[in-house]
Design a protein around this motif. Structure first.
Motif, PDB file in Angstrom:
ATOM      1  N   PRO B  92       0.824  -1.227   0.000  1.00 43.69           N
ATOM      2  CA  PRO B  92       0.000   0.000   0.000  1.00 43.69           C
ATOM      3  C   PRO B  92       0.855   1.274   0.000  1.00 43.69           C
ATOM      4  O   PRO B  92       0.497   2.256  -0.641  1.00 43.69           O
ATOM      5  CB  PRO B  92      -0.817  -0.113   1.292  1.00 43.69           C
ATOM      6  CG  PRO B  92      -0.790  -1.565   1.646  1.00 43.69           C
ATOM      7  CD  PRO B  92       0.518  -2.090   1.138  1.00 43.69           C
ATOM      8  N   PHE B  93       1.996   1.240   0.684  1.00 43.69           N
ATOM      9  CA  PHE B  93       2.880   2.415   0.702  1.00 43.69           C
ATOM     10  C   PHE B  93       3.527   2.607  -0.664  1.00 43.69           C
ATOM     11  O   PHE B  93       3.736   3.730  -1.120  1.00 43.69           O
ATOM     12  CB  PHE B  93       3.944   2.265   1.796  1.00 43.69           C
ATOM     13  CG  PHE B  93       3.362   2.186   3.177  1.00 43.69           C
ATOM     14  CD1 PHE B  93       2.966   3.329   3.845  1.00 43.69           C
ATOM     15  CD2 PHE B  93       3.180   0.965   3.807  1.00 43.69           C
ATOM     16  CE1 PHE B  93       2.390   3.266   5.109  1.00 43.69           C
ATOM     17  CE2 PHE B  93       2.612   0.878   5.069  1.00 43.69           C
ATOM     18  CZ  PHE B  93       2.212   2.034   5.721  1.00 43.69           C
ATOM     19  N   GLN B  95       2.078   1.779  -3.419  1.00 39.32           N
ATOM     20  CA  GLN B  95       1.000   2.332  -4.251  1.00 39.32           C
ATOM     21  C   GLN B  95       0.902   3.836  -4.086  1.00 39.32           C
ATOM     22  O   GLN B  95       0.708   4.568  -5.062  1.00 39.32           O
ATOM     23  CB  GLN B  95      -0.349   1.700  -3.879  1.00 39.32           C
ATOM     24  CG  GLN B  95      -0.556   0.304  -4.396  1.00 39.32           C
ATOM     25  CD  GLN B  95      -0.661   0.263  -5.917  1.00 39.32           C
ATOM     26  OE1 GLN B  95      -0.602   1.273  -6.601  1.00 39.32           O
ATOM     27  NE2 GLN B  95      -0.780  -0.929  -6.442  1.00 39.32           N
ATOM     28  N   ASP B  96       1.028   4.312  -2.834  1.00 39.70           N
ATOM     29  CA  ASP B  96       0.981   5.760  -2.610  1.00 39.70           C
ATOM     30  C   ASP B  96       2.110   6.445  -3.385  1.00 39.70           C
ATOM     31  O   ASP B  96       1.898   7.482  -4.016  1.00 39.70           O
ATOM     32  CB  ASP B  96       1.150   6.075  -1.110  1.00 39.70           C
ATOM     33  CG  ASP B  96      -0.061   5.631  -0.293  1.00 39.70           C
ATOM     34  OD1 ASP B  96      -1.113   5.329  -0.895  1.00 39.70           O
ATOM     35  OD2 ASP B  96       0.051   5.596   0.948  1.00 39.70           O
ATOM     36  N   TYR B  98       3.641   5.310  -6.015  1.00 37.44           N
ATOM     37  CA  TYR B  98       3.360   5.209  -7.448  1.00 37.44           C
ATOM     38  C   TYR B  98       2.364   6.282  -7.874  1.00 37.44           C
ATOM     39  O   TYR B  98       2.551   6.965  -8.884  1.00 37.44           O
ATOM     40  CB  TYR B  98       2.825   3.817  -7.818  1.00 37.44           C
ATOM     41  CG  TYR B  98       2.397   3.781  -9.261  1.00 37.44           C
ATOM     42  CD1 TYR B  98       3.342   3.669 -10.277  1.00 37.44           C
ATOM     43  CD2 TYR B  98       1.068   3.958  -9.608  1.00 37.44           C
ATOM     44  CE1 TYR B  98       2.958   3.709 -11.607  1.00 37.44           C
ATOM     45  CE2 TYR B  98       0.676   4.000 -10.928  1.00 37.44           C
ATOM     46  CZ  TYR B  98       1.628   3.878 -11.928  1.00 37.44           C
ATOM     47  OH  TYR B  98       1.248   3.935 -13.235  1.00 37.44           O
ATOM     48  N   GLU B  99       1.308   6.435  -7.069  1.00 35.50           N
ATOM     49  CA  GLU B  99       0.283   7.432  -7.414  1.00 35.50           C
ATOM     50  C   GLU B  99       0.866   8.839  -7.462  1.00 35.50           C
ATOM     51  O   GLU B  99       0.474   9.646  -8.295  1.00 35.50           O
ATOM     52  CB  GLU B  99      -0.823   7.409  -6.364  1.00 35.50           C
ATOM     53  CG  GLU B  99      -1.870   6.370  -6.621  1.00 35.50           C
ATOM     54  CD  GLU B  99      -3.020   6.539  -5.652  1.00 35.50           C
ATOM     55  OE1 GLU B  99      -3.846   7.440  -5.849  1.00 35.50           O
ATOM     56  OE2 GLU B  99      -3.059   5.770  -4.670  1.00 35.50           O
ATOM     57  N   ARG B 102       3.964   8.105 -10.511  1.00 33.76           N
ATOM     58  CA  ARG B 102       3.756   7.283 -11.716  1.00 33.76           C
ATOM     59  C   ARG B 102       5.062   6.763 -12.307  1.00 33.76           C
ATOM     60  O   ARG B 102       5.185   6.528 -13.507  1.00 33.76           O
ATOM     61  CB  ARG B 102       2.968   8.056 -12.768  1.00 33.76           C
ATOM     62  CG  ARG B 102       1.609   8.384 -12.187  1.00 33.76           C
ATOM     63  CD  ARG B 102       0.665   8.905 -13.180  1.00 33.76           C
ATOM     64  NE  ARG B 102      -0.626   9.081 -12.537  1.00 33.76           N
ATOM     65  CZ  ARG B 102      -1.594   9.849 -13.016  1.00 33.76           C
ATOM     66  NH1 ARG B 102      -1.425  10.489 -14.131  1.00 33.76           N
ATOM     67  NH2 ARG B 102      -2.726   9.950 -12.388  1.00 33.76           N
ATOM     68  N   LEU B 121       6.484  -1.867  -9.016  1.00 34.02           N
ATOM     69  CA  LEU B 121       5.260  -1.286  -9.555  1.00 34.02           C
ATOM     70  C   LEU B 121       5.669  -0.349 -10.679  1.00 34.02           C
ATOM     71  O   LEU B 121       6.630   0.412 -10.537  1.00 34.02           O
ATOM     72  CB  LEU B 121       4.496  -0.506  -8.488  1.00 34.02           C
ATOM     73  CG  LEU B 121       3.946  -1.310  -7.311  1.00 34.02           C
ATOM     74  CD1 LEU B 121       3.164  -0.391  -6.371  1.00 34.02           C
ATOM     75  CD2 LEU B 121       3.064  -2.448  -7.783  1.00 34.02           C
ATOM     76  N   ALA B 122       4.964  -0.412 -11.791  1.00 35.30           N
ATOM     77  CA  ALA B 122       5.280   0.475 -12.908  1.00 35.30           C
ATOM     78  C   ALA B 122       4.031   0.652 -13.744  1.00 35.30           C
ATOM     79  O   ALA B 122       3.179  -0.237 -13.807  1.00 35.30           O
ATOM     80  CB  ALA B 122       6.394  -0.111 -13.761  1.00 35.30           C
ATOM     81  N   GLY B 123       3.913   1.802 -14.350  1.00 35.46           N
ATOM     82  CA  GLY B 123       2.763   2.068 -15.211  1.00 35.46           C
ATOM     83  C   GLY B 123       3.224   2.301 -16.630  1.00 35.46           C
ATOM     84  O   GLY B 123       4.403   2.110 -16.954  1.00 35.46           O
ATOM     85  N   ARG B 125       3.550   5.046 -18.130  1.00 35.77           N
ATOM     86  CA  ARG B 125       4.376   6.242 -18.321  1.00 35.77           C
ATOM     87  C   ARG B 125       5.728   6.151 -17.627  1.00 35.77           C
ATOM     88  O   ARG B 125       6.525   7.061 -17.688  1.00 35.77           O
ATOM     89  CB  ARG B 125       3.614   7.463 -17.799  1.00 35.77           C
ATOM     90  CG  ARG B 125       2.492   7.875 -18.731  1.00 35.77           C
ATOM     91  CD  ARG B 125       1.398   8.575 -17.970  1.00 35.77           C
ATOM     92  NE  ARG B 125       0.793   7.651 -17.006  1.00 35.77           N
ATOM     93  CZ  ARG B 125      -0.457   7.759 -16.547  1.00 35.77           C
ATOM     94  NH1 ARG B 125      -1.212   8.746 -16.936  1.00 35.77           N
ATOM     95  NH2 ARG B 125      -0.932   6.883 -15.679  1.00 35.77           N
TER      96      ARG B 125
END
Lengths: 260, 260
Positions: B92-93, B95-96, B98-99, B102, B121-123, B125
């Motif tokens: 969850p941390f 994710q924060d 990443y948000e 990005r 984690l990667a998106g 962009r």
């Protein structure tokens, strides 16, 4: 001391695998005696095998003397197709869905009669639910499971419906005829819905990842608090993500065929 | 045919593990003959062991006749402490982070002389980089690696510095004295920086996850395009996330001790 009843039938490699198989989410760490009891193997055999498994890195010994799954086994497992290909392709699309909703985003496959959760993204604001990466949940009680069942081989679905349907909450569909109707409706509309069927207080929407004329390689789902009633609003983004993942997996499969 | 030179020393369980160990990121699927060659085992032995590994689910046979890591082994591996406790607490941390950015968000541990990537984690962009979940990269060339080295046991750091330092790009620090200075600076300021040391075009910032007077259980890093020069701006959020993860891991450890 446990007697190894399977001794003539189980090879040493089989017994080593049996030791790996006795760990589960409720028992991620076990002592030697627990390993022996759960694997139904004599303690001296377990002792010898555990030494070998630890030396390779399939098990690791904790400071308190208990054993857990080792780093090298975890590392090897990251090469499994579900973890490598499927998860790697799906992850950026799952991130987009997470960003748009900040809810639990699931990727699951079906294995035997279970939905096996390959990836779960969740943040601090997501509703707490029972799923976790590596968890197995009943197909008929989960959104991803119903999405997969609705697209599964008819013979498999018949076999599924012949078994007793576990009741997870009072809202779980446990009548065969009702589940069969629900699956037809799911197939017709192209997405699955659940309402407190797995966990009270949460509901979900899920779609199968399309594959060229084959069974879906997995399903993508979003789980939200059940007080939210706008699940349909999430369908277009979810479907677009599943289709993009399906196309990418097809591309990879064709490329693999061409390169051989 | 390959001759099993280790035959007297390797047990059947050891040979089964050897077969699992020959898969890597470049070879996630192998044919029987390749398995035999890479594990240095005779084909009949491999044939017998593979049958056992497939029947348990440690390996799976693809439609084209090659073998990959199986679903059941992957499932067992999700119970490893790095995947269960560390990753579940950190996600969850991550994710924060990443948000907020990005960008690529990494969680890594050190295993031997490598940084082992537990989660990425990667998106769409995020800058494309070589890391993946399960990858090993040199400690001295990565942000998470330098953060871990800067907090590692001095004897371990000395041993690390005595080995040749692999040059990943022309910016990788490969001189011992310079790396030692860099690690002291990293420890003093409390975060690690890299600039195109692992991959040209990307730079990173990383912090070790604190643990009560012990070696850090892992490190958290963010990798961005190197044209962005505001890495320092990311430090407060990164540090807050690492501290929160460290506190949560300490809580869990104390709870485990109390419950035994």
């Amino acid at each position: 001391m446990a007697v190894d009843r399977d001794a003539p039938r189980r090879s040493m490699a089989g017994r080593a695998l049996a030791l790996l198989g006795v760990f589960d989410a409720e028992h991620p760490r076990l002592r030697l005696t627990e390993l022996a009891r759960r694997a139904d193997l004599p303690l001296p055999t377990v002792h010898r095998l555990v030494r070998e498994l630890v030396s390779w890195g399939a098990l690791q010994r904790d400071a308190d003397g208990s054993y857990g799954i080792g780093l090298r086994l975890w590392e090897a497992a990251t090469l499994a197709p579900v973890a490598g290909r499927l998860r790697e392709v799906a992850l950026p699309f799952m991130q987009d869905l997470y960003e748009a909703t900040r809810e639990n985003i699931h990727l699951a496959v079906h294995d035997g009669f279970d939905a096996l959760y390959v990836e779960k993204l969740a943040g601090h604001r997501s509703v707490p639910i029972v799923s976790r990466t590596g968890a197995r949940l009943p197909l008929h009680a989960t959104g991803v499971g119903k999405a997969l069942l609705a697209r599964a081989d008819p013979a498999f679905v018949r076999a599924y419906l012949e078994r007793p349907l576990l009741r997870c909450t009072r809202y779980t569909i446990t009548e065969r005829a009702r589940l069969a109707r629900e699956l037809r409706a799911t197939a017709a509309r192209g997405f699955a819905l659940t309402s407190e069927e797995m966990t009270l207080g949460s509901c979900s929407v899920a779609v199968a990842i399309p594959a060229d004329g084959q069974e879906p390689p997995g399903a993508l789902g979003i789980v939200v608090r059940s007080v939210r009633t706008d699940l349909h609003r999430l369908v277009p983004d979810l479907r677009a993500a599943a289709e993009a993942i399906g196309r990418r997996l097809d591309d990879l499969a064709h490329r693999a065929v061409r390169s051989t």
